[in-house]
Write a protein that holds these residues in place. Structure first.
Motif, PDB file in Angstrom:
ATOM      1  N   LEU A 124       0.812  -1.219   0.000  1.00 37.24           N
ATOM      2  CA  LEU A 124       0.000   0.000   0.000  1.00 37.24           C
ATOM      3  C   LEU A 124       0.846   1.270   0.000  1.00 37.24           C
ATOM      4  CD1 LEU A 124      -2.683  -1.066   2.635  1.00 37.24           C
ATOM      5  CD2 LEU A 124      -2.898  -1.087   0.152  1.00 37.24           C
ATOM      6  N   ARG A 125       2.165   1.122   0.048  1.00 36.03           N
ATOM      7  CA  ARG A 125       3.031   2.294   0.116  1.00 36.03           C
ATOM      8  C   ARG A 125       2.950   3.075  -1.187  1.00 36.03           C
ATOM      9  NH1 ARG A 125       7.746  -1.380   2.911  1.00 36.03           N
ATOM     10  NH2 ARG A 125       6.557  -1.716   4.828  1.00 36.03           N
ATOM     11  N   GLY A 126       2.793   4.384  -1.066  1.00 35.64           N
ATOM     12  CA  GLY A 126       2.663   5.242  -2.227  1.00 35.64           C
ATOM     13  C   GLY A 126       1.242   5.400  -2.710  1.00 35.64           C
ATOM     14  N   GLY A 127       0.278   4.767  -2.027  1.00 29.39           N
ATOM     15  CA  GLY A 127      -1.107   4.844  -2.448  1.00 29.39           C
ATOM     16  C   GLY A 127      -1.946   5.731  -1.549  1.00 29.39           C
ATOM     17  N   ALA A 128      -3.237   5.414  -1.497  1.00 28.21           N
ATOM     18  CA  ALA A 128      -4.189   6.261  -0.779  1.00 28.21           C
ATOM     19  C   ALA A 128      -3.968   6.243   0.727  1.00 28.21           C
ATOM     20  CB  ALA A 128      -5.614   5.823  -1.101  1.00 28.21           C
ATOM     21  N   ALA A 129      -3.410   5.154   1.256  1.00 30.05           N
ATOM     22  CA  ALA A 129      -3.226   5.064   2.699  1.00 30.05           C
ATOM     23  C   ALA A 129      -2.373   6.208   3.227  1.00 30.05           C
ATOM     24  CB  ALA A 129      -2.597   3.712   3.059  1.00 30.05           C
ATOM     25  N   PHE A 130      -1.298   6.502   2.520  1.00 26.15           N
ATOM     26  CA  PHE A 130      -0.390   7.568   2.976  1.00 26.15           C
ATOM     27  C   PHE A 130      -1.084   8.925   2.958  1.00 26.15           C
ATOM     28  CE2 PHE A 130       2.461  11.021   1.758  1.00 26.15           C
ATOM     29  CZ  PHE A 130       3.317  11.039   2.841  1.00 26.15           C
ATOM     30  N   SER A 131      -1.684   9.279   1.824  1.00 28.24           N
ATOM     31  CA  SER A 131      -2.276  10.608   1.701  1.00 28.24           C
ATOM     32  C   SER A 131      -3.467  10.782   2.636  1.00 28.24           C
ATOM     33  CB  SER A 131      -2.696  10.869   0.248  1.00 28.24           C
ATOM     34  OG  SER A 131      -3.520   9.829  -0.239  1.00 28.24           O
ATOM     35  N   ALA A 132      -4.302   9.744   2.771  1.00 32.04           N
ATOM     36  CA  ALA A 132      -5.467   9.844   3.636  1.00 32.04           C
ATOM     37  C   ALA A 132      -5.064  10.016   5.090  1.00 32.04           C
ATOM     38  CB  ALA A 132      -6.347   8.612   3.460  1.00 32.04           C
ATOM     39  N   SER A 133      -4.069   9.256   5.538  1.00 32.78           N
ATOM     40  CA  SER A 133      -3.645   9.365   6.929  1.00 32.78           C
ATOM     41  C   SER A 133      -3.000  10.712   7.210  1.00 32.78           C
ATOM     42  CB  SER A 133      -2.692   8.214   7.289  1.00 32.78           C
ATOM     43  OG  SER A 133      -1.566   8.194   6.431  1.00 32.78           O
ATOM     44  N   TRP A 134      -2.238  11.249   6.257  1.00 31.63           N
ATOM     45  CA  TRP A 134      -1.629  12.559   6.458  1.00 31.63           C
ATOM     46  C   TRP A 134      -2.674  13.664   6.500  1.00 31.63           C
ATOM     47  CZ3 TRP A 134       2.467  15.141   8.001  1.00 31.63           C
ATOM     48  CH2 TRP A 134       3.671  14.452   8.174  1.00 31.63           C
ATOM     49  N   LEU A 135      -3.684  13.598   5.640  1.00 38.91           N
ATOM     50  CA  LEU A 135      -4.755  14.593   5.678  1.00 38.91           C
ATOM     51  C   LEU A 135      -5.465  14.570   7.024  1.00 38.91           C
ATOM     52  CD1 LEU A 135      -6.339  14.291   2.116  1.00 38.91           C
ATOM     53  CD2 LEU A 135      -5.350  16.363   3.113  1.00 38.91           C
ATOM     54  N   ALA A 136      -5.752  13.373   7.518  1.00 41.47           N
ATOM     55  CA  ALA A 136      -6.432  13.245   8.799  1.00 41.47           C
ATOM     56  C   ALA A 136      -5.558  13.751   9.942  1.00 41.47           C
ATOM     57  CB  ALA A 136      -6.822  11.786   9.031  1.00 41.47           C
ATOM     58  N   LEU A 137      -4.268  13.423   9.896  1.00 45.35           N
ATOM     59  CA  LEU A 137      -3.370  13.880  10.951  1.00 45.35           C
ATOM     60  C   LEU A 137      -3.282  15.401  10.982  1.00 45.35           C
ATOM     61  CD1 LEU A 137      -1.168  12.932  13.093  1.00 45.35           C
ATOM     62  CD2 LEU A 137       0.482  13.483  11.310  1.00 45.35           C
ATOM     63  N   LEU A 138      -3.090  16.015   9.811  1.00 42.03           N
ATOM     64  CA  LEU A 138      -2.998  17.473   9.765  1.00 42.03           C
ATOM     65  C   LEU A 138      -4.298  18.112  10.203  1.00 42.03           C
ATOM     66  CD1 LEU A 138      -0.960  17.992   6.468  1.00 42.03           C
ATOM     67  CD2 LEU A 138      -0.175  18.367   8.812  1.00 42.03           C
ATOM     68  N   ASP A 139      -5.420  17.500   9.869  1.00 44.65           N
ATOM     69  CA  ASP A 139      -6.717  18.011  10.301  1.00 44.65           C
ATOM     70  C   ASP A 139      -6.792  18.047  11.824  1.00 44.65           C
ATOM     71  OD1 ASP A 139      -9.554  18.736   9.878  1.00 44.65           O
ATOM     72  OD2 ASP A 139      -9.936  16.775  10.753  1.00 44.65           O
ATOM     73  N   ASP A 140      -6.373  16.963  12.473  1.00 44.58           N
ATOM     74  CA  ASP A 140      -6.406  16.908  13.924  1.00 44.58           C
ATOM     75  C   ASP A 140      -5.419  17.898  14.546  1.00 44.58           C
ATOM     76  OD1 ASP A 140      -8.323  14.986  13.817  1.00 44.58           O
ATOM     77  OD2 ASP A 140      -7.014  13.308  14.309  1.00 44.58           O
ATOM     78  N   VAL A 141      -4.218  17.964  13.983  1.00 42.12           N
ATOM     79  CA  VAL A 141      -3.196  18.861  14.527  1.00 42.12           C
ATOM     80  C   VAL A 141      -3.640  20.319  14.419  1.00 42.12           C
ATOM     81  CG1 VAL A 141      -0.861  19.751  14.151  1.00 42.12           C
ATOM     82  CG2 VAL A 141      -1.263  17.286  14.146  1.00 42.12           C
ATOM     83  N   VAL A 142      -4.121  20.708  13.245  1.00 38.22           N
ATOM     84  CA  VAL A 142      -4.523  22.099  13.027  1.00 38.22           C
ATOM     85  C   VAL A 142      -5.726  22.465  13.882  1.00 38.22           C
ATOM     86  CG1 VAL A 142      -5.420  23.721  11.314  1.00 38.22           C
ATOM     87  CG2 VAL A 142      -3.529  22.202  10.719  1.00 38.22           C
ATOM     88  N   SER A 143      -6.669  21.526  14.046  1.00 40.21           N
ATOM     89  CA  SER A 143      -7.878  21.824  14.817  1.00 40.21           C
ATOM     90  C   SER A 143      -7.569  22.049  16.288  1.00 40.21           C
ATOM     91  CB  SER A 143      -8.896  20.685  14.668  1.00 40.21           C
ATOM     92  OG  SER A 143      -8.443  19.500  15.303  1.00 40.21           O
ATOM     93  N   ARG A 144      -6.467  21.477  16.779  1.00 39.16           N
ATOM     94  CA  ARG A 144      -6.124  21.616  18.192  1.00 39.16           C
ATOM     95  C   ARG A 144      -4.988  22.602  18.433  1.00 39.16           C
ATOM     96  NH1 ARG A 144      -5.719  16.221  21.510  1.00 39.16           N
ATOM     97  NH2 ARG A 144      -6.095  17.756  23.129  1.00 39.16           N
ATOM     98  N   ALA A 145      -4.236  22.935  17.415  1.00 41.30           N
ATOM     99  CA  ALA A 145      -3.090  23.838  17.618  1.00 41.30           C
ATOM    100  C   ALA A 145      -2.910  24.735  16.398  1.00 41.30           C
ATOM    101  CB  ALA A 145      -1.830  23.031  17.902  1.00 41.30           C
TER     102      ALA A 145
END
Length: 275
Positions: A124-145
């Protein structure tokens, strides 16, 4: 994107803690708000040990039992059984990737986001798993900080470096290290030295290559040396690391416009990977 919660009661062996609102194939955990409980932690470790046979995950978990629960922000990517690791579903599935990060600071008070956990199943490396998880992580980080102006990763894997490079070379951002550029940015080198002291006090750090000597636990986590599609990057890692070493990889964003470009880039990459 809404946060996902899981029950605190122990989950049966081999089953995923039932999430609420995990219709994007992701589970999200945040320290203090939706922490990763013991049952979910055990489920995640067992699943990733199966999903990543090219790594000695059991040895990693034995050496670092709090690896996942110590992360401030954690995103788990699920294979929901429909052939798409980030496809829609009811949250049931098996873990095939995880991304975790925590805020840290240099001695001078410069805040940076430390990507302490980044694993994706090989197919799954290089596919949707990477981009989706990064979008979700940044969403959480930005929403709290805030958006992380400085992002840092310590890795033995050139693939992880290339993933950061995808947005570290945008106008208004600086990548470290960058073996494809002969001229180096003096400011990013100074910053890398301060970050290295914060993340690995006392470790030997080679500012020119980014090498942090002997900090990997366990030293033999990787069964074979990983490689990317970039021969120059592979050569940099092969030249400057041996098992147990890590390369300090860093992106410093210096422009407001670059922040939106990074978010747009992850969104576009995710759309391309899921079409």
């Amino acid at each position: 994107m809404s946060a996902t919660s899981v029950p605190t009661d122990p989950a049966p062996t081999g089953s995923v803690p039932a999430p609420i609102g995990a219709d994007d194939g992701l589970l999200r955990f945040s320290a203090g708000r939706n922490p990763l409980g013991p049952a979910a932690d055990a489920w995640l470790k067992a699943g990733l040990a199966r999903a990543l046979p090219d790594l000695r995950m059991d040895a990693l978990f034995a050496a670092r039992p709090d690896l996942f629960r110590s992360a401030e922000h954690l995103v788990v990517c699920l294979d929901t059984g429909d052939g798409d690791a980030t496809g829609s579903g009811d949250g049931s599935g098996r873990p095939v990737g995880v991304l975790g990060a925590s805020w840290a600071s240099t001695a001078d008070g410069e805040r940076f986001l430390h990507i302490g956990v980044q694993f994706v199943a090989r197919d799954l490396r290089g596919g949707a798993a990477f981009s989706a998880s990064w979008l979700a992580l940044l969403d959480d980080v930005v929403s709290r900080a805030e958006f992380p102006r400085i992002s840092v990763l310590r890795t033995y894997n050139p693939v992880a470096y290339c993933a950061m490079r995808a947005y570290g070379r945008l106008p208004g951002a600086v990548l470290y290290p960058d073996p494809q550029r002969e001229r180096r940015d003096a400011r990013i080198g100074d910053l890398a030295s301060r970050v290295a002291r914060a993340l690995a006090p006392g470790a030997r750090f080679d500012r020119r290559s980014g090498r942090l000597a002997g900090i990997g636990v366990p030293a033999d986590l990787y069964r074979t040396r990983p490689t990317s599609d970039d021969d120059l990057v592979n050569a940099h890692f092969a030249r400057h690391t041996r098992p147990g070493d890590r390369i300090l990889c860093m992106v410093h964003v210096r422009s407001e416009q670059t922040i939106q470009a990074i978010l747009d880039g992850f969104s576009r990459r995710h759309r391309d990977a899921t079409q």
